[in-house]
Design an enzyme around this catalytic site. Structure first.
Site: not given
Ligand code: AMP
Length: 170
Positions: A95, A58
């Site tokens: 995680e 995205r």
């Molecule tokens: P993180 O590494 O935990 O910051 O996760 C980020 C990636 O996961 C991004 O590329 C987001 O597109 C996706 N992502 C994580 N959590 C969500 C959420 N609650 N809603 C939508 N996309 C998420």
């Protein structure tokens, strides 16, 4: 314009317990999409941006039009095995388990200025990995821009030395 009206909460997607922030209503509204791009560009006014790198998948939807608007190139940061030429790869902890990102080794010249874009910053692990990947190529990462920041997950604590710009904070 209140962009939060264009973000839809989908509970338990893709797994139970996750509240997915769905940006498709925003993308489907020409006015909201344009407004979001306008706002995402604000921090970089007057700065030299050579590339806008998007994080699969995205992130591409935001990074590509931002790059064109800024007169910059677009760099796709991809999941493993998708890029056809030689890559730099980073493995990072989730995680549960690990994930990886790749970028073409010759995607940017050393010393280039790069903005990284994604839709959501949650725990910050993905964004931190993207920052390190671009820095390994010798790029100067001048900003990380996301539509949505889930501040209760404190992703900012994983990103050091790079300005984070989010349009919507939950
Ligand atoms: P993180 O590494 O935990 O910051 O996760 C980020 C990636 O996961 C991004 O590329 C987001 O597109 C996706 N992502 C994580 N959590 C969500 C959420 N609650 N809603 C939508 N996309 C998420």
């Amino acid at each position: 314009m209140d962009l939060t009206e264009y973000i839809r909460d989908i509970p338990d997607f893709p797994e139970p317990g996750i509240m997915f922030k769905d940006i498709t209503p925003l993308l489907g509204s020409p006015l909201a999409f344009e407004h979001a791009l306008d706002q995402l560009m604000v921090p970089y006014e007057g700065l030299q941006v050579d590339y806008v790198a998007g994080i699969e998948s995205r992130g591409f939807i935001l990074a590509a039009p931002l790059a064109v608007r800024m007169g910059a190139g677009h760099v796709p940061i991809r999941k493993p095995g998708k890029l056809p030429s030689k890559v730099e790869r980073i493995d990072y902890a989730l995680e549960y388990g690990t994930d990886s990102l790749e970028v073409h080794l010759d995607a940017v010249a050393p010393g280039s200025t790069v903005v990284i874009a994604d839709d959501v910053m949650a725990t910050g692990g993905t964004a931190a990995a993207a920052v390190e990947l671009m820095q390994r190529l010798g790029a100067e990462v001048i900003g990380l821009s996301v539509l949505i920041e889930l501040s209760f997950l404190d992703g900012r604590s994983k990103i050091n030395g790079v300005e984070i710009h989010s349009l919507i904070t939950y």
